[in-house]
Motif scaffolding. Structure first.
Motif, PDB file in Angstrom:
ATOM      1  N   TYR A  11       0.857  -1.176   0.000  1.00 48.08           N
ATOM      2  CA  TYR A  11       0.000   0.000   0.000  1.00 48.08           C
ATOM      3  C   TYR A  11       0.895   1.229   0.000  1.00 48.08           C
ATOM      4  O   TYR A  11       1.698   1.407   0.916  1.00 48.08           O
ATOM      5  CB  TYR A  11      -0.907   0.021   1.233  1.00 48.08           C
ATOM      6  CG  TYR A  11      -1.917  -1.091   1.240  1.00 48.08           C
ATOM      7  CD1 TYR A  11      -3.078  -0.987   0.492  1.00 48.08           C
ATOM      8  CD2 TYR A  11      -1.708  -2.243   1.982  1.00 48.08           C
ATOM      9  CE1 TYR A  11      -4.013  -2.005   0.484  1.00 48.08           C
ATOM     10  CE2 TYR A  11      -2.638  -3.266   1.978  1.00 48.08           C
ATOM     11  CZ  TYR A  11      -3.788  -3.143   1.229  1.00 48.08           C
ATOM     12  OH  TYR A  11      -4.699  -4.148   1.216  1.00 48.08           O
ATOM     13  N   LYS A  13       2.401   4.725   0.669  1.00 46.23           N
ATOM     14  CA  LYS A  13       2.219   5.716   1.727  1.00 46.23           C
ATOM     15  C   LYS A  13       1.735   7.028   1.120  1.00 46.23           C
ATOM     16  O   LYS A  13       2.175   7.431   0.048  1.00 46.23           O
ATOM     17  CB  LYS A  13       3.530   5.972   2.457  1.00 46.23           C
ATOM     18  CG  LYS A  13       4.027   4.818   3.265  1.00 46.23           C
ATOM     19  CD  LYS A  13       5.274   5.197   3.997  1.00 46.23           C
ATOM     20  CE  LYS A  13       6.442   4.515   3.337  1.00 46.23           C
ATOM     21  NZ  LYS A  13       7.699   4.731   4.022  1.00 46.23           N
ATOM     22  N   VAL A  89      -0.219  -3.298   7.367  1.00 45.27           N
ATOM     23  CA  VAL A  89      -1.459  -2.711   6.872  1.00 45.27           C
ATOM     24  C   VAL A  89      -2.390  -3.825   6.411  1.00 45.27           C
ATOM     25  O   VAL A  89      -1.998  -4.700   5.645  1.00 45.27           O
ATOM     26  CB  VAL A  89      -1.180  -1.734   5.711  1.00 45.27           C
ATOM     27  CG1 VAL A  89      -2.473  -1.137   5.199  1.00 45.27           C
ATOM     28  CG2 VAL A  89      -0.223  -0.648   6.148  1.00 45.27           C
ATOM     29  N   VAL A 160      -3.338   5.722   3.088  1.00 44.15           N
ATOM     30  CA  VAL A 160      -2.661   5.260   1.877  1.00 44.15           C
ATOM     31  C   VAL A 160      -3.179   6.024   0.668  1.00 44.15           C
ATOM     32  O   VAL A 160      -4.266   6.588   0.686  1.00 44.15           O
ATOM     33  CB  VAL A 160      -2.864   3.747   1.649  1.00 44.15           C
ATOM     34  CG1 VAL A 160      -2.264   2.939   2.776  1.00 44.15           C
ATOM     35  CG2 VAL A 160      -4.316   3.406   1.461  1.00 44.15           C
ATOM     36  N   SER A 161      -2.382   6.011  -0.375  1.00 44.74           N
ATOM     37  CA  SER A 161      -2.835   6.561  -1.647  1.00 44.74           C
ATOM     38  C   SER A 161      -3.823   5.594  -2.269  1.00 44.74           C
ATOM     39  O   SER A 161      -3.686   4.381  -2.147  1.00 44.74           O
ATOM     40  CB  SER A 161      -1.660   6.776  -2.597  1.00 44.74           C
ATOM     41  OG  SER A 161      -0.818   7.785  -2.107  1.00 44.74           O
TER      42      SER A 161
END
Length: 185
Positions: A11, A13, A89, A160-161
């Motif tokens: 994931y 950042k 995550v 997360v993006s």
């Protein structure tokens, strides 16, 4: 037969600047509504505080819980909140209680900023009310591995993006670049 551990899904950042802009957009929306519905007197307005808290919880908890981890600001900047377990995550949004705890912490800081903005002309020292939010969110700068703020660490969340969103920051960058090109001509 051996048990193989599947690699954790990566994931990306979220950048601190995008996180700040998303928080700012959410804050601006809630602050404008609470300022319009609250009183116009100087000092602490309890109606304005109540409206701020209610709309903050709606926007940052209920909308996020029902919209795949995205509030209005996070949607505009392609961000998403996910759960963290044991330092890794997990690919799901936090449960409702975790979201309420998370947003109560950051919402208190945002509420203090709202009070500071409402009283800055009458009492310039009200700017000191920004400090709790700055400390909370500023810890993300020191966490180079996960970029978690204090409220994220306490509640086990991670920003997360995301691919799902409006990409407001990218659209603004393109607009600025087009303006620069047109000015150069």
């Amino acid at each position: 037969m051996t048990i193989e551990r599947l690699p954790q899904k990566h994931y990306p950042k979220a950048e601190i600047g995008r996180r700040g802009m998303a928080l700012g957009l959410d804050f601006l929306g809630v602050w404008l509504i609470s300022s319009l519905l609250g009183g116009g007197d100087i000092g602490i307005q309890f109606v304005q505080i109540l409206v701020f808290v209610i709309f903050w919880l709606i926007l940052r908890v209920l909308v996020v819980y029902n919209n795949q981890g995205q509030s209005l600001g996070r949607w505009a900047f392609d961000l998403k909140v996910l759960e963290v377990e044991d330092g890794e995550v997990v690919g799901r949004i936090p449960d409702l209680l975790s979201l309420v705890k998370r947003e109560a912490i950051i919402g208190l800081g945002a509420l203090l900023v709202s009070i500071a903005l409402s009283n800055i002309r009458a009492n310039p020292t009200a700017i000191l009310l920004v400090i709790p939010l700055a400390i909370d969110c500023g810890t993300a700068f020191s966490d180079t591995q996960m970029r978690q703020a204090l409220h994220d660490r306490y509640c086990g969340t991670f920003i997360v993006s995301s691919r799902r969103g409006y990409s407001l920051d990218i659209k603004v960058k393109r607009l600025v670049e087009n303006i620069r090109r047109n000015v150069r001509r």
